[in-house]
Design a protein around this motif. Structure first.
Motif, PDB file in Angstrom:
ATOM      1  N   PHE A  28       0.855  -1.181   0.000  1.00  0.00           N
ATOM      2  CA  PHE A  28       0.000   0.000   0.000  1.00  0.00           C
ATOM      3  C   PHE A  28       0.896   1.237   0.000  1.00  0.00           C
ATOM      4  CE2 PHE A  28       0.434   1.523   4.419  1.00  0.00           C
ATOM      5  CZ  PHE A  28       1.019   0.422   5.015  1.00  0.00           C
ATOM      6  N   GLN A  29       0.311   2.354  -0.354  1.00  0.00           N
ATOM      7  CA  GLN A  29       1.061   3.600  -0.360  1.00  0.00           C
ATOM      8  C   GLN A  29       0.792   4.367   0.937  1.00  0.00           C
ATOM      9  OE1 GLN A  29      -0.230   5.438  -4.059  1.00  0.00           O
ATOM     10  NE2 GLN A  29       1.557   4.628  -5.120  1.00  0.00           N
ATOM     11  N   ALA A  30       1.834   4.857   1.517  1.00  0.00           N
ATOM     12  CA  ALA A  30       1.710   5.523   2.812  1.00  0.00           C
ATOM     13  C   ALA A  30       2.243   6.947   2.709  1.00  0.00           C
ATOM     14  CB  ALA A  30       2.480   4.743   3.881  1.00  0.00           C
ATOM     15  N   THR A  31       1.344   7.916   2.757  1.00  0.00           N
ATOM     16  CA  THR A  31       1.802   9.296   2.737  1.00  0.00           C
ATOM     17  C   THR A  31       2.399   9.692   4.081  1.00  0.00           C
ATOM     18  OG1 THR A  31      -0.420  10.025   3.347  1.00  0.00           O
ATOM     19  CG2 THR A  31       0.127  10.025   0.998  1.00  0.00           C
ATOM     20  N   THR A  32       2.037   8.934   5.092  1.00  0.00           N
ATOM     21  CA  THR A  32       2.533   9.231   6.431  1.00  0.00           C
ATOM     22  C   THR A  32       3.096   7.977   7.071  1.00  0.00           C
ATOM     23  OG1 THR A  32       0.839  10.944   6.696  1.00  0.00           O
ATOM     24  CG2 THR A  32       1.958  10.190   8.685  1.00  0.00           C
ATOM     25  N   MET A  33       4.295   8.092   7.572  1.00  0.00           N
ATOM     26  CA  MET A  33       4.902   7.010   8.340  1.00  0.00           C
ATOM     27  C   MET A  33       5.362   7.581   9.670  1.00  0.00           C
ATOM     28  SD  MET A  33       7.090   4.813   5.562  1.00  0.00           S
ATOM     29  CE  MET A  33       6.299   3.864   4.282  1.00  0.00           C
ATOM     30  N   PHE A  34       5.530   6.714  10.632  1.00  0.00           N
ATOM     31  CA  PHE A  34       5.909   7.143  11.968  1.00  0.00           C
ATOM     32  C   PHE A  34       7.129   6.351  12.441  1.00  0.00           C
ATOM     33  CE2 PHE A  34       2.030   9.487  12.479  1.00  0.00           C
ATOM     34  CZ  PHE A  34       1.088   8.767  11.771  1.00  0.00           C
ATOM     35  N   TRP A  35       7.969   7.040  13.180  1.00  0.00           N
ATOM     36  CA  TRP A  35       9.129   6.380  13.773  1.00  0.00           C
ATOM     37  C   TRP A  35       9.000   6.425  15.287  1.00  0.00           C
ATOM     38  CZ3 TRP A  35      12.607   3.518  11.217  1.00  0.00           C
ATOM     39  CH2 TRP A  35      12.677   3.673   9.834  1.00  0.00           C
ATOM     40  N   TYR A  36       9.150   5.234  15.897  1.00  0.00           N
ATOM     41  CA  TYR A  36       9.081   5.096  17.341  1.00  0.00           C
ATOM     42  C   TYR A  36      10.400   4.524  17.853  1.00  0.00           C
ATOM     43  CZ  TYR A  36       3.941   5.462  16.991  1.00  0.00           C
ATOM     44  OH  TYR A  36       2.648   5.882  16.750  1.00  0.00           O
ATOM     45  N   ARG A  37      10.662   4.797  19.136  1.00  0.00           N
ATOM     46  CA  ARG A  37      11.801   4.197  19.800  1.00  0.00           C
ATOM     47  C   ARG A  37      11.286   3.516  21.063  1.00  0.00           C
ATOM     48  NH1 ARG A  37      16.798   8.016  21.046  1.00  0.00           N
ATOM     49  NH2 ARG A  37      15.166   9.147  22.143  1.00  0.00           N
ATOM     50  N   GLN A  38      11.852   2.373  21.357  1.00  0.00           N
ATOM     51  CA  GLN A  38      11.416   1.625  22.519  1.00  0.00           C
ATOM     52  C   GLN A  38      12.627   1.135  23.295  1.00  0.00           C
ATOM     53  OE1 GLN A  38       9.318  -2.112  21.811  1.00  0.00           O
ATOM     54  NE2 GLN A  38       8.085  -1.850  23.650  1.00  0.00           N
ATOM     55  N   PHE A  39      12.760   1.598  24.526  1.00  0.00           N
ATOM     56  CA  PHE A  39      13.808   1.103  25.407  1.00  0.00           C
ATOM     57  C   PHE A  39      13.280  -0.146  26.120  1.00  0.00           C
ATOM     58  CE2 PHE A  39      16.907   4.207  24.610  1.00  0.00           C
ATOM     59  CZ  PHE A  39      16.290   5.436  24.469  1.00  0.00           C
ATOM     60  N   PRO A  40      14.207  -0.979  26.628  1.00  0.00           N
ATOM     61  CA  PRO A  40      13.792  -2.246  27.256  1.00  0.00           C
ATOM     62  C   PRO A  40      12.744  -2.033  28.340  1.00  0.00           C
ATOM     63  CG  PRO A  40      16.147  -2.228  26.934  1.00  0.00           C
ATOM     64  CD  PRO A  40      15.675  -0.853  26.570  1.00  0.00           C
ATOM     65  N   LYS A  41      11.721  -2.839  28.283  1.00  0.00           N
ATOM     66  CA  LYS A  41      10.640  -2.868  29.272  1.00  0.00           C
ATOM     67  C   LYS A  41       9.882  -1.546  29.338  1.00  0.00           C
ATOM     68  CE  LYS A  41      12.809  -6.427  32.074  1.00  0.00           C
ATOM     69  NZ  LYS A  41      13.219  -6.883  33.414  1.00  0.00           N
ATOM     70  N   GLN A  42       9.933  -0.786  28.268  1.00  0.00           N
ATOM     71  CA  GLN A  42       9.163   0.448  28.211  1.00  0.00           C
ATOM     72  C   GLN A  42       8.240   0.434  27.004  1.00  0.00           C
ATOM     73  OE1 GLN A  42      11.348   4.106  28.678  1.00  0.00           O
ATOM     74  NE2 GLN A  42      12.735   3.227  30.200  1.00  0.00           N
ATOM     75  N   SER A  43       7.400   1.439  26.944  1.00  0.00           N
ATOM     76  CA  SER A  43       6.458   1.530  25.841  1.00  0.00           C
ATOM     77  C   SER A  43       7.114   2.185  24.633  1.00  0.00           C
ATOM     78  CB  SER A  43       5.238   2.336  26.280  1.00  0.00           C
ATOM     79  OG  SER A  43       4.241   2.307  25.289  1.00  0.00           O
ATOM     80  N   LEU A  44       6.388   2.227  23.551  1.00  0.00           N
ATOM     81  CA  LEU A  44       6.863   2.894  22.346  1.00  0.00           C
ATOM     82  C   LEU A  44       6.717   4.404  22.516  1.00  0.00           C
ATOM     83  CD1 LEU A  44       5.946  -0.027  21.361  1.00  0.00           C
ATOM     84  CD2 LEU A  44       5.774   1.006  19.114  1.00  0.00           C
ATOM     85  N   MET A  45       7.759   5.118  22.196  1.00  0.00           N
ATOM     86  CA  MET A  45       7.727   6.573  22.256  1.00  0.00           C
ATOM     87  C   MET A  45       7.877   7.119  20.837  1.00  0.00           C
ATOM     88  SD  MET A  45       7.194   7.219  25.364  1.00  0.00           S
ATOM     89  CE  MET A  45       7.415   8.985  25.297  1.00  0.00           C
ATOM     90  N   LEU A  46       6.932   7.939  20.435  1.00  0.00           N
ATOM     91  CA  LEU A  46       6.974   8.517  19.102  1.00  0.00           C
ATOM     92  C   LEU A  46       8.139   9.485  18.990  1.00  0.00           C
ATOM     93  CD1 LEU A  46       5.524   8.833  16.331  1.00  0.00           C
ATOM     94  CD2 LEU A  46       4.312  10.778  17.349  1.00  0.00           C
TER      95      LEU A  46
END
Lengths: 118, 113
Positions: A28-46
Motif C-alpha cells: 500500500f502507499q503511505a503518505t505518512t509514516m511514523f518512527w518510534y523508539r522503545q527502550f527495554p521494558k518500556q512503551s513505544l515513544m513517538l
C-alpha cells in the motif's frame, strides 16, 4: 493486513558512525509514516512523523539533526541516526498508516530494528 | 493532550481461562479510535483489535473482544481461552484524527500451563 518491512533487523556499530534504517510499505502507499523508539521494558515513544515529500515533524526532545528522516516516496521512509552513541542503542520501530478501512486509520508496524552502539 | 493508562504492569492467567487487560483513556475529542497491539519477545507489534468511538457494539476479533465503556473512558481487552502463545506485552493505544498512535505503558501477560 498491510505489510510493513524494516531493514536491517539488527545493527551493531561503533560510536561515532551513522546508521540508516529503512521502512517500506509493501502493499500500500503511505503518505505518512511514523518512527518510534522503545527502550527495554518500556512503551513505544513517538520520535517523529514522516510525511512524503515534506519535512518530518519531530516530537519534543528529539534532535532533528541527530535523527534524520527522509520520506522520498510513498512506500519508503528512512531514519538515519547520525554520529551514534551508546545511549542511542534502542529498538526502533516504524509504522505506516493504511488508508481508512473498517479498522479506522490503523497503523501497521514494521518488525523493528535493534541498534547496538559500542 | 491524549493520555492512555494501563494500570497492570503484569498479569498471570491459567491456560484456557479468560483474562481482562485494563485500559483507560482521556480525551475531550468525540471522534477517536482505540487499538490493542500484542508485542511478543521478537519485538514486532501485532494489531489485534480496533474500536471506533462511534461504534455502538463492542469490537470482537476471534478470541479477542474489547469491552468499550465510553462514559467511563475505558477500553479493556478480553482474551478468551488463553493459550501459551498469548504470553506477550499488550499495548493499548489511542488515536485522534490525523495524529499518530499514543501508547499506554503496556501489560505483560504470562499464560501458565
Amino acid at each position: 493486513g498491510a505489510v510493513v518491512s524494516q531493514h536491517p533487523s539488527w545493527v551493531i556499530c561503533k560510536s561515532g558512525t551513522s546508521v540508516k534504517i529503512e521502512c517500506r510499505s509493501l502493499d500500500f502507499q503511505a503518505t505518512t509514516m511514523f518512527w518510534y523508539r522503545q527502550f527495554p521494558k518500556q512503551s513505544l515513544m513517538l520520535m517523529a512523523t514522516s510525511n512524503e515529500g515534506s519535512k518530518a515533524t519531530y516530537e519534543q526532545g528529539v534532535e532533528k539533526d541527530k535523527f534524520l528522516i527522509n520520506h522520498a516516496s510513498l512506500t519508503l521512509s528512512t531514519l538515519t541516526v547520525t554520529s551514534a552513541h551508546p545511549e542511542d542503542s534502542s529498538f526502533y520501530i516504524c509504522s505506516a498508516r493504511d488508508p481508512p478501512s473498517r479498522f479506522g486509520e490503523t497503523q501497521y508496524f514494521g518488525p523493528g530494528t535493534r541498534l547496538l552502539v559500542l | 493532550a491524549q493520555k492512555i493508562t494501563q494500570t497492570q504492569p503484569g498479569m498471570f492467567v491459567q491456560e484456557k481461562e479468560a483474562v481482562t487487560l485494563d485500559c483507560t483513556y482521556d480525551t475531550s475529542d468525540q471522534s477517536y479510535g482505540l487499538f490493542w497491539y500484542k508485542q511478543p519477545s521478537s519485538g514486532e507489534m501485532i494489531f489485534l483489535i480496533y474500536q471506533g468511538s462511534y461504534d455502538e457494539q463492542n469490537a470482537t476479533e476471534g478470541r479477542y473482544s474489547l469491552n468499550f465503556q465510553k462514559a467511563r473512558k475505558s477500553a479493556n481487552l478480553v482474551i478468551s481461552a488463553s493459550q501459551l502463545g498469548d504470553s506477550a506485552m499488550y499495548f493499548c493505544a489511542h488515536l485522534l484524527r490525523n495524529t499518530p498512535l499514543v501508547f499506554g505503558k503496556g501489560t505483560r501477560l504470562s499464560v501458565i500451563a
